[in-house]
Design a protein around this motif. Structure first.
Motif, PDB file in Angstrom:
ATOM      1  N   UNK A 353       0.824  -1.207   0.000  1.00 27.22           N
ATOM      2  CA  UNK A 353       0.000   0.000   0.000  1.00 27.22           C
ATOM      3  C   UNK A 353       0.862   1.263   0.000  1.00 27.22           C
ATOM      4  N   UNK A 354       1.830   1.333   0.898  1.00 26.61           N
ATOM      5  CA  UNK A 354       2.662   2.536   0.968  1.00 26.61           C
ATOM      6  C   UNK A 354       3.549   2.678  -0.261  1.00 26.61           C
ATOM      7  N   UNK A 355       3.951   1.562  -0.845  1.00 28.38           N
ATOM      8  CA  UNK A 355       4.748   1.628  -2.076  1.00 28.38           C
ATOM      9  C   UNK A 355       3.938   2.255  -3.198  1.00 28.38           C
ATOM     10  N   UNK A 356       2.682   1.820  -3.358  1.00 30.95           N
ATOM     11  CA  UNK A 356       1.843   2.388  -4.412  1.00 30.95           C
ATOM     12  C   UNK A 356       1.567   3.868  -4.173  1.00 30.95           C
ATOM     13  N   UNK A 357       1.247   4.214  -2.941  1.00 30.72           N
ATOM     14  CA  UNK A 357       0.908   5.607  -2.652  1.00 30.72           C
ATOM     15  C   UNK A 357       2.103   6.533  -2.846  1.00 30.72           C
TER      16      UNK A 357
END
Length: 660
Positions: A353-357
């Motif tokens: 999730x944090x990678x995509x954001x």
């Protein structure tokens, strides 16, 4: 001006009139009972000569003439009598004395028809006639003692609290006009409640059963559709209002320049529900739109957060949700920017999730605190920031909601002149918190989209408005110039304060130009009474003492409609104020009327309504397939993005890996 000399002179005149009456009656007795008086040796030559002169005047020419003449002088004497007032005296007793006395007085001649000795007959006749005379004298005196006041006739002061109201029909192309009847000084009059400027908004207050929908809101819907308005209806008890809107649209859709389309959102009956994406990327132009959407949905699911806006653990989940919404808006030109996709993406593991954001630079400022906490292994802080959002959003993760929210059959620009729409969105009283949050998102997006220049006139109708978390204030404040008419149905101001907080509730209550209030109580009734204002009313005070009774009258300003009267209004009875236009002034803005509905005609009309149309045939398999497809979409996005980043040396540094 009354003085002692005048009163004394009046008493002498009245005494003289009464004596004349008695004298005429005595003359009548002397003539009729002359034989008895002769037997009693009560006659003389002098009296006979005087009586002869009186007979020549015609006064004693018939039997009844002197009796009626004596009665007339007695009546004159009684008119001017001023007896000491007695609160125990009543009209009933006085009239009874007068009627019995008159009957005895006139029927006494029957005594003379009985075969008796002359002396006995004369004595009985004079006694009965005198008794009737005295009864009438006593009854007339009682009348003078009766306290003539209005205190006992209007114990609730209803007559004094009436005031003139608008009786003209003032109609224009935007107005809603309701026939009514009201009471003015005890007389029922016909009038009109003319909402000629609903662009200044209308608030309809009233406890359950007071008639908000039946007497007012339904007429707003029917009259505005008849006049060519685009319309949004929030139907708390779907499909009550939606059916009215649909059938009115069927009847009057030909009056529009461009025929509007009818859409409905119904989470309980998917076969009669259209699909609409409130996060439509074409209407989400910048990051602020994502912020508003995130705030609306989270505050709708957590009502207590409304009063805690600004707190760290309230703003953090909002920022987190904003980042996810904006990421999906930017990814693949917003193809997957729907609320169901947002909910599913929130559930991804933190690494992915944090990678995509982090690939979206516009939301760096929003996600940096979360990524920093994650890298520092501040698990408690991170869970406090994110878990509340994830848990909250999981409440609406149902296949039925996913199905409605993932489609795009219509957009929310209901007042688009080229594509006008009539949209009905329904809630369910048993599922207020879940459905209300989603519908709040719809309404907030809609309010932002429609409040623009050069659009079609449109009407917004919100039944049970406090069940939404919608920021309606900007629309009421600025929507007038864009031809947006707003109608809010609320049970009580305290209900609005409970769900919106005192400050925001007070703003809504105070900026609305039109107000119609049914039965409410407490602070709401007091506030409404003060807004309607005061009128000049007559007051009476009664003072009784041993020697005299006095009634004083005065005029003073009092509430036109007291709070106690508002608390006791009947169903269909409303008080309130209307707003006017510069080109159409209304002097009599306040009203306290009973709205006149033609119940028979309305029942016939309702019986003829057709139900909402079936949009499509649908079954559980279709809904489940859509649900699984959304989850698969998110898995595909994560896999594709992670693969793209890992295979690109320039982007591989964005991949977040947290070792155990």
């Amino acid at each position: 001006m009354q003085t002692g000399e005048n009163d004394q002179a009046m008493r002498k005149i009245l005494d003289m009139t009464r004596l004349i009456s008695i004298f005429i009656l005595l003359l009548h007795f002397y003539v009729v009972c002359y034989g008895a008086f002769a037997g009693w040796h009560l006659v003389s030559g002098l009296t006979d000569r005087l009586l002869g002169n009186v007979v020549k005047t015609g006064l004693l020419s018939s039997f009844l003439k002197p009796k009626f003449l004596a009665l007339a002088f007695l009546a004159i004497a009684l008119i001017g009598v001023k007896g000491k007032k007695d609160e125990k005296q009543t009209w009933k007793t006085a009239v009874l004395y007068l009627l019995v006395g008159l009957l005895v007085y006139l029927a006494s001649w029957l005594v003379l028809q009985v075969k008796l000795t002359m002396a006995v007959a004369a004595s009985l006749y004079m006694g009965v006639t005198g008794l009737g005379y005295l009864l009438m004298l006593s009854g007339g005196t009682m009348v003078s003692k009766i306290i003539r006041d209005k205190l006992s006739g209007d114990i609730f002061n209803r007559d004094q609290e009436t005031f003139p109201q608008e009786e003209r029909l003032l109609e224009n192309e935007f107005s809603v006009n309701l026939p009514a009847k009201y009471v003015l000084k005890g007389k029922v009059r016909d009038g009109w409640i003319n909402f000629i400027n609903l662009f200044r908004a209308l608030i309809v207050l009233g406890s359950p059963g007071s008639g908000k929908s039946y007497f007012i809101i339904r007429h707003v819907i029917t009259q505005h559709i008849r006049k060519g308005f685009a319309m949004f209806v929030y139907d708390f008890k779907m499909p009550d209002l939606a059916v009215i809107a649909y059938n009115t649209w069927l009847k009057y859709k030909h009056v529009y320049k461009v025929t509007p389309k009818f859409f409905s959102i119904n989470f309980d009956d998917l076969s009669r529900s259209n699909r609409c994406n409130p996060l439509d990327p074409s209407a989400m132009l910048d990051l602020t739109d994502a912020v508003e959407s995130a705030r609306t949905i989270l505050l709708g699911l957590n009502r207590e957060w409304i009063k805690r806006q600004g707190d760290f653990f309230v703003e953090s989940p909002i920022n987190f949700l904003t980042a996810i919404i904006w990421y999906l808006r930017k990814y693949d030109n917003g193809e997957f920017c729907t609320l169901p996709h947002v909910i599913e993406l929130m559930q991804a593991d933190y690494d992915s999730l944090f990678t995509l954001l982090s690939t979206q630079k516009e939301i760096d400022v929003l996600i940096n605190p979360f990524i920093s906490a994650y890298k520092r292994d501040a698990v408690e802080q991170l869970e406090g920031q994110i878990a509340s959002a994830k848990i909250t959003m999981a409440r609406i993760a149902s296949p039925q909601l996913y199905y409605v929210l993932s489609g795009n059959e219509f957009t929310l620009d209901i007042n688009n002149p080229q594509e006008p729409k009539i949209v009905c969105m329904g809630n369910n009283p048993q599922k207020i918190q879940i459905y209300g949050a989603v519908l709040s998102l719809f309404t907030n997006r809609l309010l932002k989209i429609i409040n623009q220049k050069d659009k079609l006139k449109c009407s917004l109708v919100f039944d049970e408005f406090p069940t939404l978390t919608t920021d309606i204030i900007p629309t009421i404040s600025t929507g007038r110039s864009n031809l947006i008419a707003t109608t809010l149905g609320i049970q009580d101001a305290s209900q609005l304060r409970k769900d919106y907080g005192r400050e925001q509730a007070d703003v809504i209550m105070n900026i609305v130009g039109n107000m119609a209030v049914g039965q409410v109580s407490g602070d709401t009734a007091k506030s409404v009474s003060e807004k309607i204002g005061r009128i000049m009313q007559e007051r009476e005070s009664l003072s009784i003492n041993r020697s005299d009774t006095s009634i004083s009258r005065s005029k003073q300003l009092e509430a036109a409609v007291p709070a106690s009267r508002i608390s006791a209004l009947s169903s269909g009875e409303f008080v309130g104020m209307v707003a006017d236009n510069p080109d159409c002034k209304i002097e009599l803005k306040a009203f306290h009327s009973e709205i006149v509905n033609d119940h028979a005609a309305l029942k016939k009309e309702i019986d003829g309504y057709v139900p909402l149309p079936e949009v499509r045939k649908i079954n559980a398999a279709i809904v489940e397939r859509n649900y699984l497809q959304i989850r698969q979409d998110i898995r595909d996005i994560i896999e594709l993005e992670m693969e793209r980043l890992l295979n690109d040396p320039e982007l591989s540094h964005l991949v977040i890996r947290k070792t155990a």
